[in-house]
Design an enzyme around this catalytic site. Structure first.
Site, PDB file in Angstrom:
ATOM      1  CG  ASP A   1      -0.477  -8.043  -1.959  1.00  0.00           C
ATOM      2  OD1 ASP A   1       0.154  -7.072  -2.415  1.00  0.00           O
ATOM      3  OD2 ASP A   1      -0.558  -8.279  -0.733  1.00  0.00           O
TER       4      ASP A   1
ATOM      5  CG  ASP B   1       3.280  -2.141  -0.541  1.00  0.00           C
ATOM      6  OD1 ASP B   1       3.190  -3.106  -1.319  1.00  0.00           O
ATOM      7  OD2 ASP B   1       2.730  -2.132   0.579  1.00  0.00           O
TER       8      ASP B   1
HETATM    9  N1  GUN Z   1      -0.521  -7.740   2.689  1.00  0.00           N
HETATM   10  C1  GUN Z   1      -0.553  -7.524   4.012  1.00  0.00           C
HETATM   11  N2  GUN Z   1       0.115  -6.381   4.311  1.00  0.00           N
HETATM   12  C2  GUN Z   1       0.564  -5.883   3.155  1.00  0.00           C
HETATM   13  C3  GUN Z   1       1.303  -4.694   2.819  1.00  0.00           C
HETATM   14  O1  GUN Z   1       1.680  -3.890   3.662  1.00  0.00           O
HETATM   15  N3  GUN Z   1       1.547  -4.506   1.490  1.00  0.00           N
HETATM   16  C4  GUN Z   1       1.122  -5.382   0.529  1.00  0.00           C
HETATM   17  N4  GUN Z   1       1.378  -5.109  -0.741  1.00  0.00           N
HETATM   18  N5  GUN Z   1       0.438  -6.476   0.846  1.00  0.00           N
HETATM   19  C5  GUN Z   1       0.162  -6.727   2.128  1.00  0.00           C
END
Ligand code: GUN
Length: 717
Positions: free
Chosen positions: A103, A138
């Site tokens: 992420d 995002d």
């Molecule tokens: N982890 C939990 N929700 C989100 C999200 O909306 N975007 C991102 N990039 N990671 C997340």
């Protein structure tokens, strides 16, 4: 015990998502990556690179975890992680040989307000440390934001998409869908994000919605997003990891989940379960069997020091999570994912509320785009034990199919001055024919323009299709049986396009003699003379009537299962002959010239075509070959659906090999999974026939895997 490292996918398959099995939108897939082929649906456990309650290596070796997710922002931020990650890659850093998704720090921005890293910088960093799927930065949409803020977040996320894809280079990238609670923004986000070359689409901004248990809104926005997202990319639910939510999420198209719930709940002394969460403090015995907790009592775990307790509960939570996912995958294979979702909807009031609302929306037709693509045929019983079960897409799809393709058979069939009349039989046990065939034949003798129907808990079904799934295999309870209710019957007639027609309701009686009495009473009411009523005693009349009912049954099966034009089929079926089995059921159907065209299928009441039968139905086509233009005309169906294949594939299909995605030029829009289709070349010549495995959108979008299971190749004339 250590497990060998995964094998990389073939280079040409990198990033491809192959669908192996489907149950509506639920799918079993294979996601091809350089660190193994990931079987979906699955969960990527969240690993905090600083705190590893269960090490990634342990997960790989002992839990069958094929992939996990970690946070590139945390790695980037801490020098002691960043430097080794850049030097040796993320797989070595966290010691995990499988698939790694990272992420980007968006979630940290949501929790802490901001992050110090640039949007392109964090993607470049993920590429440099060798992740399998990176995530762009995002903009998180919280449920408490205004519509304007959601809109800005959607637009800003999309603005960053192009540069992020460039920065990712050949690394696969997540394209998150935002939009808060607003359906039109979720739709817009899905549409604009899917235009970019992302590998996976996570649905973002859903963690607080799930935490607040706003499941009604949650599932509705999932349906909105999945109606728009491309079917050749896995759909990921960001931060969703409670097993209770898996069956319905998967039924609505989730392929990947990620979550830290297994460890976060463990830290709190909580155990996950498919039926909800249980607190260690309240337990005398374990509610669910796990290897981790085998031989230890809840009391002993309570007395452990905090770290040991967290670890043992985290291990149990991980086992429970993966066991529920395995159950869901098996349910997809068995065609019971909706049944499982229905079962789980009882675990929590908010989830139940969401389920009831969803069933209402299915009933209203709001999500027919989803119901339509469900293969309605099951090889075994379909459980329908709740009032709302009939609206479940697996059952509703069977209705939609009847509504669309079944027709009251050609009115000219008997010019005897009698107006068509729907005769609805109620309360008939299964198998319907065993209890009703003599009565129906008698009815047809005295009233040839009758349309006999059976009222089932899942709606009305023409008697000619009495053995089709799911109507013939319903497992229901007497309390729910509204099949004798006249409003229910009227609504069922409207569904089948018989709203203008007069109808009679005949309740089934156990003794044939009683049925005869009811029929006689109906004959008197309809002013049918006794001479006509008694005609049925004549063997010749009996034989003639039976041939007619058999012909109607074959006509209906051919039109409903092959989507052919019923008038054209009827013209030929009037002269068809049948070969019967010893038990008196039709085995083979032959045209007037003796050609064997099809055989009824006993498993689901369908019909299997022979090669000659496929050629015969294909020859009835009057429309031009399928093209993009036809693709947009959902209602312009006519004829057995055609799959136009590329020249390269022709020799293989002629030999009976399956049709693979990637070799399909175009397809008729009305093709459905589980139904017959013909395989043709670009000039329209038939090459083979088979059973489609998906709908038109998937047929063209997917690039790997079987699209049509070929039943027979046809050699060149
Ligand atoms: N982890 C939990 N929700 C989100 C999200 O909306 N975007 C991102 N990039 N990671 C997340």
């Amino acid at each position: 015990m250590s497990k060998p490292d995964p094998e990389a996918c073939r280079e040409q398959d990198h990033g491809k998502f192959e669908v192996i099995r489907r149950d509506g939108w639920a799918r079993i897939g294979k996601f091809h990556t350089q660190h193994g082929i990931i079987d979906t649906p699955t969960l990527l456990p969240v690993i905090n690179p600083n705190i590893k309650t269960i090490t990634p290596r342990d997960m790989w070796d002992n839990y069958g975890v094929q992939g996990l997710i970690t946070n590139s922002y945390i790695i980037w931020k801490h020098e002691k992680l960043r430097i080794p990650a850049l030097e040796n890659g993320v797989h070595e850093l966290i010691d995990f040989p499988g698939f790694i998704m990272t992420d980007s720090g968006t979630f940290q921005a949501y929790v802490y307000g901001d992050v110090e890293v640039g949007a392109e910088e964090i993607v470049e960093f993920q590429r440099k440390i060798g992740v399998d799927v990176a995530t762009m930065l995002d903009v998180f949409t919280r449920p408490d934001m205004s519509v304007r803020e959601w809109d800005e977040a959607v637009l800003e996320t999309e603005k960053r998409a192009g540069p992020a894809i460039k920065a990712a280079g050949s690394t696969m990238l997540n394209g998150p869908i935002q939009g808060g609670l607003d359906s039109s923004l979720r739709k817009k986000s899905s549409q604009i994000m899917s235009k970019h070359a992302f590998a996976v689409h996570p649905i973002g901004g859903i963690v607080p919605i799930m935490e607040q248990q706003r499941y009604r809104e949650f599932f509705e926005l999932i349906l909105t997003c999945n109606s728009e997202l491309p079917s050749d990319r896995p759909v990921h639910f960001f931060g969703c990891g409670h097993p209770m939510l898996f069956p319905l999420s998967i039924a609505l198209g989730a392929d990947l989940f990620d979550s830290a719930a297994y460890v976060l709940f463990a830290r709190d002394g909580r155990l996950l379960s498919p039926e909800g969460t249980v607190h260690l403090d309240k337990l005398d015995e374990w509610p669910i069997h796990t290897i981790a907790l085998y031989g230890i009592t809840p009391d002993e775990v309570r007395k452990m020091d905090k770290n040991d307790r967290t670890e043992i509960l985290a291990r149990a939570n991980l086992e429970i999570t993966f066991a529920e996912l395995a159950k869901c995958r098996q349910a997809i294979r068995d065609g019971t994912i909706w049944r499982l979702a229905e079962q789980r909807s009882h675990c929590n009031p908010e989830l139940r509320e969401a389920w009831i609302e969803l069933q209402k929306q299915f009933h209203s037709g709001k999500w027919d785009n989803m119901c339509r693509v469900q293969n309605p045929h099951r090889k075994s019983g379909v459980r329908c034990i709740e009032e709302s079960s009939v609206n479940r897409p697996d059952i509703r799809s069977a209705h939609l199919n009847l509504q669309k393709y079944w027709r009251e058979y050609p009115p000219s069939r008997e010019d005897n001055g009698l107006p068509p009349l729907a005769v609805v039989f109620t309360g008939v046990p299964q198998p319907h024919r065993a209890y009703l065939s003599r009565t129906i034949n008698h009815l047809m003798a005295i009233y040839p323009n009758a349309i006999p129907l059976i009222s089932t808990a899942a709606g009305l079904v023409p008697y000619s299709l009495e053995d089709i799934s799911p109507f013939a295999h319903l497992e229901t309870i007497a309390d729910l049986d509204r099949s004798g209710d006249s409003d229910y019957i009227r609504a069922g007639l409207v569904d089948l396009g018989l709203n203008e027609m007069n109808f009679e309701i005949l309740g089934w009686q156990e003794k044939y003699a009683q049925m005869e009495k009811i029929l006689a009473a109906m004959a008197i009411k309809l002013k049918i003379g006794e001479d006509k009523y008694l005609l049925y005693q004549n063997q010749e009349v009996k034989d003639k009537v039976r041939t007619i009912t058999d012909r109607i049954s074959i006509l209906d099966k051919l039109t409903v299962f092959t989507h052919s034009d019923y008038k054209l089929v009827w013209d030929e079926i009037q002269n068809a002959t049948f070969l019967y089995s010893r038990t008196g059921r039709i085995k083979n159907i032959h045209l007037k010239d003796g050609t064997h065209i099809a055989s009824p299928r006993l498993t689901d009441g369908g019909i299997s075509l022979t090669e000659k039968g496929a050629e015969w139905l294909h020859s009835m086509h009057t429309t031009t070959l399928p093209s993009d233009e036809i693709y947009n005309h959902e209602n312009s169906y006519i004829g057995i659906p055609r799959v136009v294949i590329e020249d390269d594939a022709i020799p293989f299909i002629r030999k009976g090999r399956n049709v693979f995605h990637g070799f399909i030029i175009s397809v008729d829009s009305w093709i459905r999974p589980g139904f017959a289709c013909v395989i043709i070349d670009s000039k329209g010549e038939i090459i083979g026939h088979g059973i489609s495995r998906c709908e038109a959108k998937d047929m063209l979008a997917l690039s790997k895997g079987i699209a049509v299971r070929t039943r027979g190749g046809i050699t060149q004339k």
